[in-house]
Motif scaffolding. Sequence first.
Motif, PDB file in Angstrom:
ATOM      1  N   PHE A   2       0.842  -1.177   0.000  1.00 42.43           N
ATOM      2  CA  PHE A   2       0.000   0.000   0.000  1.00 42.43           C
ATOM      3  C   PHE A   2       0.887   1.241   0.000  1.00 42.43           C
ATOM      4  CE2 PHE A   2      -2.614  -3.054   2.590  1.00 42.43           C
ATOM      5  CZ  PHE A   2      -3.496  -3.358   1.575  1.00 42.43           C
ATOM      6  N   ASP A   3       0.493   2.231  -0.815  1.00 44.60           N
ATOM      7  CA  ASP A   3       1.229   3.490  -0.745  1.00 44.60           C
ATOM      8  C   ASP A   3       0.582   4.393   0.293  1.00 44.60           C
ATOM      9  OD1 ASP A   3      -0.976   4.831  -1.905  1.00 44.60           O
ATOM     10  OD2 ASP A   3      -0.267   4.311  -3.920  1.00 44.60           O
ATOM     11  N   ASP A   4       1.209   5.528   0.544  1.00 41.47           N
ATOM     12  CA  ASP A   4       0.750   6.409   1.618  1.00 41.47           C
ATOM     13  C   ASP A   4      -0.617   7.019   1.329  1.00 41.47           C
ATOM     14  OD1 ASP A   4       3.071   5.882   2.963  1.00 41.47           O
ATOM     15  OD2 ASP A   4       4.129   7.668   2.214  1.00 41.47           O
ATOM     16  N   SER A   5      -1.051   7.012   0.060  1.00 40.32           N
ATOM     17  CA  SER A   5      -2.333   7.632  -0.283  1.00 40.32           C
ATOM     18  C   SER A   5      -3.515   6.673  -0.117  1.00 40.32           C
ATOM     19  CB  SER A   5      -2.292   8.136  -1.728  1.00 40.32           C
ATOM     20  OG  SER A   5      -2.139   7.058  -2.634  1.00 40.32           O
ATOM     21  N   TRP A   6      -3.219   5.375   0.146  1.00 39.07           N
ATOM     22  CA  TRP A   6      -4.320   4.403   0.237  1.00 39.07           C
ATOM     23  C   TRP A   6      -5.113   4.597   1.512  1.00 39.07           C
ATOM     24  CZ3 TRP A   6      -5.735   0.536   3.660  1.00 39.07           C
ATOM     25  CH2 TRP A   6      -6.726  -0.344   3.209  1.00 39.07           C
ATOM     26  N   GLU A   7      -6.427   4.552   1.382  1.00 36.48           N
ATOM     27  CA  GLU A   7      -7.311   4.612   2.542  1.00 36.48           C
ATOM     28  C   GLU A   7      -8.248   3.410   2.494  1.00 36.48           C
ATOM     29  OE1 GLU A   7      -9.427   8.230   2.774  1.00 36.48           O
ATOM     30  OE2 GLU A   7      -7.626   9.486   2.978  1.00 36.48           O
ATOM     31  N   PRO A   8      -8.517   2.774   3.626  1.00 37.14           N
ATOM     32  CA  PRO A   8      -9.428   1.618   3.633  1.00 37.14           C
ATOM     33  C   PRO A   8     -10.832   2.047   3.246  1.00 37.14           C
ATOM     34  CG  PRO A   8      -8.945   2.318   5.877  1.00 37.14           C
ATOM     35  CD  PRO A   8      -8.034   3.098   4.973  1.00 37.14           C
ATOM     36  N   PRO A   9     -11.572   1.187   2.520  1.00 39.20           N
ATOM     37  CA  PRO A   9     -12.938   1.533   2.130  1.00 39.20           C
ATOM     38  C   PRO A   9     -13.854   1.589   3.347  1.00 39.20           C
ATOM     39  CG  PRO A   9     -12.467  -0.756   1.596  1.00 39.20           C
ATOM     40  CD  PRO A   9     -11.172  -0.147   2.041  1.00 39.20           C
ATOM     41  N   GLY A  91     -25.161   2.262   2.238  1.00 46.25           N
ATOM     42  CA  GLY A  91     -23.742   2.167   1.955  1.00 46.25           C
ATOM     43  C   GLY A  91     -23.322   0.719   1.803  1.00 46.25           C
ATOM     44  N   ARG A  92     -22.020   0.498   1.785  1.00 44.80           N
ATOM     45  CA  ARG A  92     -21.507  -0.861   1.652  1.00 44.80           C
ATOM     46  C   ARG A  92     -21.627  -1.556   3.006  1.00 44.80           C
ATOM     47  NH1 ARG A  92     -17.856  -3.758  -1.656  1.00 44.80           N
ATOM     48  NH2 ARG A  92     -18.413  -5.939  -1.272  1.00 44.80           N
TER      49      ARG A  92
END
Length: 244
Positions: A2-9, A91-92
């Motif tokens: 994961f890069d630093d820009s990834w956020e969990p859904p 939502g999900r």
Amino acid sequence: MFDDSWEPPAILLAVDLVILTLRDSRLHVLLIERGIEPHRGTLALPGGFLRDANEDIEDAARRELNEEAGLADVHLEPLNVYGEPGRDPRGRVVSVAYLAITPRLPEPVAGTDAVRACWTSVEDALSSDAELAFDHRRIVADGVERARTKLEHTALATAFCGETFTISELQQVYEAVWGIQLDPRNFYRKVQGARGFIVADGPLRRTANGRPARLFRAGPDQVLYPPMVRTAHVAPQGPNGSAN
């Protein structure tokens, strides 16, 4: 990686409960009428979201069952996980479903966001005319099939009989859960062939037609061998419960 820009859904975790019992010789499922949106006024399975990140999933299921239907001390087993996109307009939402198949359950008492709670026959709940919220029709169908399979492979059916019972009374349990009419002679042969399933107990009992019937009680084995599989030796029931 994961890069630093990834956020969990953003995913919400919920629980749903398929509670099955026999009432008036028919298989029933517990449903509640939703008092809030979405699907306000529609029948649904009891359930809801986890209270917080620290709540155990099964604890949440037991809490929701008690809050929405007033039922407690019910043996729950995992049924399945449902998480298709779009199953909930909020939502999900991923839902962990639990199943209980229990005799002699009381009338439910609605609470929290449930307007009412009721026992509904499985035939009615799964009919094309019934409207269930979300994907709860599918979850009910999965729970019913699991219950039917459990009767094939375990001695669960004896729990719905008295301490002593006739084979005819045991057959009525299988017919109610399986939703089919069984041939008595074939059923008798299968029951007697399942080692440790039932054992003879006490004197003969006179039935409604005046004929004596032997009494039995639950045997020592919980796993049936050979299993009581559903076969072609059955006749489908019509909508009024009679054989076609």
